[in-house]
Design an enzyme around this catalytic site. Structure first.
Site, PDB file in Angstrom:
ATOM      1  N   ARG A  15     -20.097 -13.495  11.000  1.00 46.93           N
ATOM      2  CA  ARG A  15     -20.796 -12.142  11.980  1.00 46.93           C
ATOM      3  C   ARG A  15     -21.549 -11.873  13.214  1.00 46.93           C
ATOM      4  O   ARG A  15     -20.207 -11.026  13.465  1.00 46.93           O
ATOM      5  CB  ARG A  15     -22.606 -12.183  10.565  1.00 46.93           C
ATOM      6  N   HIS A 208     -25.896 -19.603  23.975  1.00 53.03           N
ATOM      7  CA  HIS A 208     -24.851 -18.972  23.981  1.00 53.03           C
ATOM      8  C   HIS A 208     -23.765 -19.841  25.290  1.00 53.03           C
ATOM      9  O   HIS A 208     -25.084 -20.018  26.292  1.00 53.03           O
ATOM     10  CB  HIS A 208     -25.004 -17.442  24.621  1.00 53.03           C
ATOM     11  N   CYS A 239     -23.298 -10.329  22.986  1.00 50.02           N
ATOM     12  CA  CYS A 239     -24.636  -9.318  22.341  1.00 50.02           C
ATOM     13  C   CYS A 239     -24.826  -7.874  23.455  1.00 50.02           C
ATOM     14  O   CYS A 239     -25.056  -8.522  25.036  1.00 50.02           O
ATOM     15  CB  CYS A 239     -25.866  -9.514  22.698  1.00 50.02           C
TER      16      CYS A 239
END
Lengths: 299, 299
Positions: A15, A208, A239
């Protein structure tokens, strides 16, 4: 040093890892990828999301993915709003992830609502989900830094987390969306959350590796009592709304560090490398993880 | 959590970073690189080494580098044996680094002597250096793992470190040569060394980022009271005698993490990026550091 004996990995590659990948990944490949991840020992996994196919075309095959992959473990589907939740109700999914940013600017850029508006919308949804017996995971973005607002006050992150606990969520995934958090900040925030909320909710760290600090942050979290981490095999993801923010921490790098420290994860490095091999031809940037390449050398 | 306010970076790029680079780096470029590193705020630095030009051709310009770059700060020159030390005596260098592996197999592969033979040779050399007023830094390889022997007993590393302290060295650079150490092991070994040797010798951590754990290890070392770290700008380096061991931890990645944690280093990220820009065209592999690329984006 007090370090846990066991850690739970929540795989977010299918996802969070794929959602912003420009090239369309064939549904059949995603299914193979997910099956390979499960074969590698992954149990908790974000399968896909029910978002607008207009904004996130990569997730437009959500229904097919669920039909092919849903099993009895914690298979999460992200549903950011009422529309997504209605689509969840048409499936056998029992584990739902919702989303909000601590930073209201980030939340607005991302889903066109202030954080407060998102919370107002989510409260009845979470209530309903809990009444229907769903497991609810709240994904909390920009918990440390925001690309627009800079440093986030840990008190604001804590307040939002507490509000979610009042709403009845089962899990908080607390994210360093821009990959700026340092281990000192991670320790402080997660110790704070652990002290306040442990026992009331599952607390998960989401890092991250943008600035190479993800493993240091995870090590700091272990010391704060955190035993759950979101990871993405191959370090897939990032992102688009957070400039410079690339790369979820790679599952294989986290697994290697933990297992070397004597902390069980139940996940096979070779298995993850095989899963990454399946998805790699469809990914537009190089696989940035360390252990994928090192594992391949010895396979 | 008890974290120091200041950390000393020892830049090893010009020596450890370049020694195994296959392409010959022009001497003038090395000098520019070193000057740029100093301009970035680096004070302690390994300039070069007096080793056999037959085995390490990249270091054959050691004398020219010293003539051009030596200043009054701690400018180290590595001299692994009597022959190298004699060459040091022909210069104004006052800071010498010697070398040994905890693993005797590694030491033999590297310099054709057992660890015991190396120590017997080094004892009178160190005595002599100290009598002449030199600062002596002992670089201790394979302190955690050896590519041939596997896991190293921390007691063996501690014993070798203690022996060096008896010999009179000023600094121990304790190295995870193969980049296998996890933060738990780093904390344990460095806490042990700190408890036993602090006040008698400077203790420096030397980490490779082969498996992405270098920053986590440094964070663990900070907690063990360690305030000195070897780093290599651009993450240059590695070790040809240690299969799979690539990449000293990048100075800029360490500096960023520390400064974000409020720990002063006195080093400029932009300055390091400028230094890396100078050397990059001569380096055969990509610059693996995170902060070089991110700093360049904003310069």
């Amino acid at each position: 040093m007090n370090i846990p004996k066991e850690v739970t990995i929540i795989e977010v590659g299918p996802r969070d890892g794929l959602q912003n990948e420009k090239n369309p990944v064939p549904t059949a490949t995603k299914i193979e990828f997910i099956n390979a991840l499960k074969a590698a020992g992954i149990k908790q996994i974000e399968l896909t999301s029910f978002v607008s196919p207009k904004w996130v075309p990569q997730m437009s095959d959500a229904k097919e993915i669920i039909d092919a992959c849903l099993d009895s473990e914690r298979n999460f589907v992200l549903a950011p709003n009422r529309k997504g939740i209605e689509r969840v109700y048409d499936t056998n999914v029992k584990h739902v992830a919702v989303f909000v940013g601590v930073s209201s600017s980030f939340n607005e850029k991302n889903i066109n609502k202030t954080t407060e508006e998102s919370m107002s919308e989510l409260q009845p949804i979470i209530k309903e989900l809990k009444e229907k017996g769903y497991f609810v995971r709240a994904c909390i973005s920009t918990s440390f830094y925001c690309p627009y607002e800079g440093k986030i006050d840990p008190a604001d992150t804590e307040a939002l987390c507490s509000q979610f606990v009042e709403f009845g969520v089962d899990e908080l995934s607390v994210a360093d969306t821009v990959g700026m958090a340092n281990p000192h900040e991670s320790y402080e925030l997660f110790e704070r959350l652990h002290n306040k909320l442990e026992g009331k909710v599952l607390i998960t760290g989401h890092f991250h590796d943008t600035r190479g600090m993800a493993l240091a942050n995870i090590y700091a979290c272990l010391q704060a009592g955190i035993t759950r981490f979101d990871c993405s095999s191959g370090g897939l993801g990032g992102c688009p709304f957070a400039p410079g923010a690339t790369g979820n921490v790679a599952t294989e790098d986290v697994v290697f560090m933990l297992e070397q420290m004597g902390i069980r994860t139940g996940i096979s490095l070779e298995g993850i490398a095989e899963a990454v091999d399946l998805i790699k031809p469809h990914i537009s940037r190089p696989i940035g993880s360390k252990m994928y390449h090192l594992t391949k050398q010895t396979m």
